[in-house]
Scaffold this active site. Structure first.
Site, PDB file in Angstrom:
ATOM      1  N   CYS A 645      -1.507  -3.114  -4.455  1.00 51.85           N
ATOM      2  CA  CYS A 645      -2.685  -2.426  -3.916  1.00 51.85           C
ATOM      3  C   CYS A 645      -3.847  -3.403  -3.811  1.00 51.85           C
ATOM      4  O   CYS A 645      -4.052  -4.243  -4.682  1.00 51.85           O
ATOM      5  CB  CYS A 645      -3.073  -1.248  -4.807  1.00 51.85           C
ATOM      6  SG  CYS A 645      -4.552  -0.402  -4.197  1.00 51.85           S
ATOM      7  N   ASP A 690      -0.412  -0.111  -0.938  1.00 53.59           N
ATOM      8  CA  ASP A 690      -1.610   0.674  -0.619  1.00 53.59           C
ATOM      9  C   ASP A 690      -2.684  -0.381  -0.377  1.00 53.59           C
ATOM     10  O   ASP A 690      -3.334  -0.823  -1.314  1.00 53.59           O
ATOM     11  CB  ASP A 690      -1.958   1.551  -1.830  1.00 53.59           C
ATOM     12  CG  ASP A 690      -3.209   2.391  -1.603  1.00 53.59           C
ATOM     13  OD1 ASP A 690      -3.587   2.603  -0.436  1.00 53.59           O
ATOM     14  OD2 ASP A 690      -3.812   2.832  -2.601  1.00 53.59           O
TER      15      ASP A 690
END
Ligand code: FAD
Length: 692
Positions: A645, A690
Site C-alpha cells: 500500500c 492499494d
C-alpha cells in the site's frame, strides 16, 4: 442555427419556458448529473429516462455519443471536451453518456452514419472504473448477445473512436481501453483514427490527449464527410440571475449536495452522489516535526447506516480554501455578484448541470468546482476569446498553441486557473468570461479517497484515516501548492482543538459549511468498498509492505488481528515492513504498535526502514525485504498473502520487482520465473495492492 422538429418537441416538453435557448443550437451534453436523482423534480424527468442509447440519440437528434468510463472525473472531463469540440468545430450533434446509464445489446443496430466515442480510464489493477463494469463485462464476454441475434460480425455497422486514460507505473497500463478496443474490433466494429492512450504516470496525459485528437478529427472528418468550421463558443448552460430570490431563501442551494441536504434531513444510501455529514470524533497530529503534517482522524458514522469492512476506502468531500475562492471570484470580476442567486439550466436536452440550483456564484465556486486543479491548454485557448484586452488575448493564444511555452509558464509552476488568468492580465478582471464556460471547462470537485486505517471488527462505526497534508514548494515559484482536501482537514483539526491558525498562506475555510450545517466539526463522507482484504482465515500468515501513509490499511489489519488474538482466535504470523524518514519525526503510530504486540506476541513482526538516519545510506522497505528474503519466501510457501500500500509511482513497482527477485533467489529459479510467480499471485488474489 438550425434546429430540427424533434428537438423542439422534446425540449418543449422538458424545458417549458426556455424557448429562447433553443436557437443557440448547442448540441453538447455534459455527464450524468450525480445529484439528479435527489433533486430531479418528480416523475416527468424519470419517465423520460431510457436505457436505450439509440432511442436517446434519436429523440434528441444526436449523431455522436461520447461514452465515458471514469473514476476520478478526468475521463468524464475529456469526454465532455470531445463532445464540445465535435459540436463547435465539426457540427456534430453530440451527447455525453455515462456508460452505466445504458444497455448495449442493441449496439449491433447502431446506425452507420453515427459515431460512438469511448473515453475509458483504467482503474487499479487493470480494472474498469465502477461505472464501466457492466459495459466491460458485456462487450468483453465470451459471446455477447445482441438484439439482432447470431451474426459473425454483429458490430459491422459501428464506427467508433477510443481514448484511454492510464498510468504506466501500473502493470496493466491502459488495459481497459486496449481490451475494449480489441473486443469491438473482434465484433466487426470499425475504429476511426488511432486508439489514443494518455499516461498519467509520465505526467503527459493532457499532451497525449491533445496530440492524439487532431489526427483523429482528421480521420473522422474524412470518414463521415464532415466539414470543419470556425469554432464559435456556444454556452452549454444558461445562467440567469434571480434578483427576486435571496441567498437566505430556503430553496437556494448554498453548497448542499442535494435536496435532502437542503431540507436538512439527510438520508442514506450514502454514496458518491450523496455524502453523509459525519462528525469528526477525534483528530490529532501524528508527526513531531513543525513543517510537515500527518493527520489521524476518527470519523463517527454511528448516526448513519454506513458500514465498512477493514481495507475499504472512505471518500472525503472537500471545500475549497477561502483564499482560492476569493482569488477566483476577484479575477473573474464576480466580486459584487458573488452572493447573487443564479439559476443554471442546460440549454439542450442531454446536458445536465453538475450541481443543484438555484444557487450562488460563491457556492458553486466554493463547493462544486475544482478551482485549484491543473489547467488544460485547451481551456486556456478557449478563454483567449474572452480576454480583457488584445495583449492578454495574444498571450492566451500563445499559451494555448505552444506546448513548451505552456509548460514553462503554467504546468511546471502548478498554477491554477485564477492564477493563470491573473498572471496573464493582472490589472483587469476577466468579466467577459461566460459563467457557463467556467462550468464547462473546470472539473466538478472530486471527493478524495483515503484507505481506512481502522478495523471494522474493532470499531464498526468509527472510521479512521491517516492523511499526510499536501504542501508542495515549487522550485522557482513564489507560491506553495496546498492540497485541497488535506489542508481542509488540517483546518478542521485545528478548529477542533481551538488551535490558532498557523498557516502563513492565509488558508481559511467556510468550516461550518453551508448554513452552518457542518458546525461542530463535521465533514461530508461516503465509503467505497474495496477488494483489499485480509484473508478470511485469521490463522493464515500475512506480509504487508506500507511505507509512509501506505501503512494506513495495515494499522487496520494489525488492529483487527490483535483483537482477534485477544478474543482467543488463532492468528497467523503478521509481518509489516514500514518505512519513514526518522524515528523521532514521522514514525506513524509509533506507540500503538507496542500495544498490538502485547496482544499478538511473536506473531507480530515489524521491520522499520528509516531512510534518513544513516548518512549517505538511504534504507527503504525493499532493502529490508531483501534482508528478510528467507522469512518472506517461507511464509509464501505457507500460503501467506502479500499486500502493498502507498506510492504507486515508484515504491509499488520496486516492491513487486524485489519480491520476484527474492522468490527467484530463494527457490533457485531464474528471475523470469520469479516474476511469473508474482504475476500468478496477483491473479489469484494472494498479492494485493492499494496504491495511489
Ligand atoms: P490535491 O489538491 O488533490 O493535490 C494533489 C496533488 O495534485 C498535488 O500534490 C499536486 O501534485 C497536484 N496538483 C494540485 N494542483 C495542481 C495544479 N494546479 N497544477 C499541477 N498539479 C497540481 N492519501 C493519504 O494521505 N492517506 C491515505 O490513506 C490515502 N489513501 C488513498 C487511497 C486511494 C484508493 C487513493 C486513490 C488515494 C489515497 N490517498 C491517500 C491520496 C488522497 O486521496 C489524496 O490524493 C491526497 O490526500 C491529496 O489530496 P488533496 O486534495 O489534499 O490534494
Amino acid at each position: 442555427a438550425q434546429i430540427d422538429a424533434l428537438d423542439i418537441v422534446v425540449l418543449a416538453l422538458l424545458l417549458v419556458g426556455s424557448v429562447a435557448y433553443f436557437t443557440k443550437g448547442t448540441y453538447w451534453g455534459v455527464p450524468k448529473d450525480p445529484y439528479a436523482s435527489s433533486y430531479a423534480n418528480g416523475s416527468a424527468a424519470k419517465a423520460g429516462k431510457t436505457r436505450n442509447i439509440l432511442e436517446k440519440m434519436d429523440e434528441s437528434g444526436k449523431n455522436c455519443v461520447v461514452f465515458y468510463g471514469s473514476q476520478t472525473g478526468t475521463a468524464e472531463d475529456y469526454a465532455s471536451r470531445l463532445a464540445k469540440e465535435g459540436s463547435s468545430r465539426f457540427g456534430l450533434k453530440t451527447m455525453v453518456a455515462d456508460l452505466e446509464d445504458y444497455d448495449y445489446e442493441n449496439l449491433d443496430e447502431f446506425p452507420e452514419d453515427k459515431i460512438a466515442f469511448f473515453v475509458l480510464a483504467t482503474y487499479g489493477e487493470g480494472e474498469p472504473t465502477d461505472n464501466a463494469v457492466e459495459f466491460y463485462e458485456f462487450i468483453n464476454g465470451e459471446s455477447p448477445t445482441f438484439s439482432k441475434g447470431e451474426e459473425e460480425k454483429p458490430l459491422g455497422n459501428l464506427k467508433y473512436v477510443t481514448f484511454g486514460l492510464g498510468n504506466n507505473t501500473y502493470e496493466h497500463y491502459n488495459s481497459m481501453v486496449r481490451r475494449v478496443d480489441a473486443a469491438l474490433r473482434k465484433l466487426g466494429a470499425d475504429r476511426i483514427g488511432a486508439a489514443g492512450e494518455g499516461d498519467d504516470g509520465a505526467g503527459t496525459m493532457e499532451e497525449d490527449f491533445l496530440a492524439w485528437k487532431e489526427p483523429m478529427w482528421e480521420a473522422l472528418t474524412e470518414k463521415m464527410g464532415l466539414e470543419e468550421r470556425e469554432a464559435v463558443y456556444e454556452p452549454v448552460f444558461s445562467v440567469e440571475e434571480k434578483p427576486e430570490l435571496s441567498a437566505d431563501d430556503d430553496t437556494v442551494y448554498l453548497g448542499e449536495p442535494n435536496k435532502n441536504h437542503l431540507e436538512g434531513k439527510q438520508k442514506g444510501p450514502y454514496n458518491a452522489h450523496n455524502p453523509y455529514i459525519a462528525p469528526i470524533a477525534e483528530s490529532k497530529e501524528l508527526f513531531t516535526v513543525k513543517d510537515r503534517n500527518c493527520l489521524h482522524m476518527e470519523i463517527d458514522v454511528s448516526g448513519s447506516n454506513i458500514t465498512y469492512t477493514t481495507g475499504d476506502h472512505v471518500a472525503i468531500w472537500p471545500t475549497n480554501a477561502g483564499v482560492e475562492v476569493d482569488r477566483f471570484i476577484r479575477v473573474l470580476g464576480l466580486e459584487e455578484n458573488r452572493h447573487r442567486v443564479i439559476n443554471v439550466k442546460p440549454i439542450e436536452v442531454t446536458a445536465k448541470v453538475p450541481f443543484p440550483t438555484p444557487t450562488t456564484y460563491d457556492a458553486v465556486v466554493r463547493y462544486h468546482m475544482e478551482i485549484c486543479g491543473p489547467v488544460s491548454r485547451q481551456f486556456v485557448s478557449t478563454l483567449a476569446a474572452f480576454a480583457p484586452n488584445e495583449k492578454a488575448k495574444a498571450e492566451m493564444t500563445k499559451l494555448g498553441t505552444d506546448a513548451d511555452y505552456f509548460k514553462s509558464k503554467i504546468s511546471s509552476q502548478y498554477l491554477n486557473i485564477a492564477q493563470v488568468l491573473h498572471s496573464v492580465c493582472p490589472d483587469q478582471p476577466w468579466s467577459a468570461v461566460p459563467f457557463s464556460c467556467l462550468i464547462e471547462g473546470i472539473n466538478k470537485i472530486q471527493p478524495r479517497y483515503y484507505s481506512i486505517s481502522s478495523s471494522s471488527y474493532v470499531q464498526p462505526k468509527k472510521i479512521s484515516i491517516t492523511a499526510v497534508v499536501e504542501s508542495i514548494r515549487i522550485p522557482g515559484a513564489t507560491h506553495i501548492v496546498k492540497g485541497v482536501t488535506t489542508n481542509y482537514l488540517l483546518a478542521l483539526k485545528q478548529k477542533q482543538h481551538g488551535e490558532p491558525h498557523p498557516d502563513p498562506h492565509g488558508l481559511t475555510y467556510a468550516i461550518t459549511g453551508p448554513r452552518n450545517k457542518y458546525d461542530g466539526i463535521h465533514v461530508p463522507v461516503h465509503v467505497r468498498h474495496s477488494n483489499f482484504k485480509l484473508p478470511s482465515d485469521s490463522a493464515k500468515p500475512i506480509i504487508m509492505v506500507g511505507p509512509g501513509t501506505g501503512v494506513a490499511p495495515f494499522r487496520g489489519f494489525v488492529q483487527e488481528r490483535a483483537e482477534q488474538a485477544k478474543r482467543g482466535e488463532k492468528v497467523g504470523p503478521t509481518i509489516l515492513f514500514y518505512g519513514c524518514r526518522r524515528r523521532d519525526e514521522d514514525w506513524l503510530y509509533k506507540d500503538e504498535w507496542d500495544s498490538f504486540k502485547a496482544s499478538l506476541g511473536e506473531n507480530l513482526t515489524i521491520f522499520n526502514a528509516f531512510s534518513r538516519e544513516s548518512p549517505g545510506k538511504k534504507v527503504y522497505v525493499q532493502h529490508l525485504m531483501k534482508q528478510n528474503a528467507k522469512l518472506i519466501n517461507d511464509l509464501l510457501t505457507k500460503k501467506s498473502n502479500f499486500y502493498v500500500c502507498g506510492d504507486a509511482a515508484h515504491m509499488a513497482r520496486e516492491v513487486s520487482d524485489m519480491l520476484a527477485e527474492i522468490i527467484a533467489d530463494e527457490r533457485g529459479v531464474d528471475l523470469k520465473k520469479g516474476e511469473e510467480v508474482v504475476k500468478n499471485m496477483r491473479s489469484s488474489g494472494a498479492y494485493q495492492e492499494d496504491v495511489w
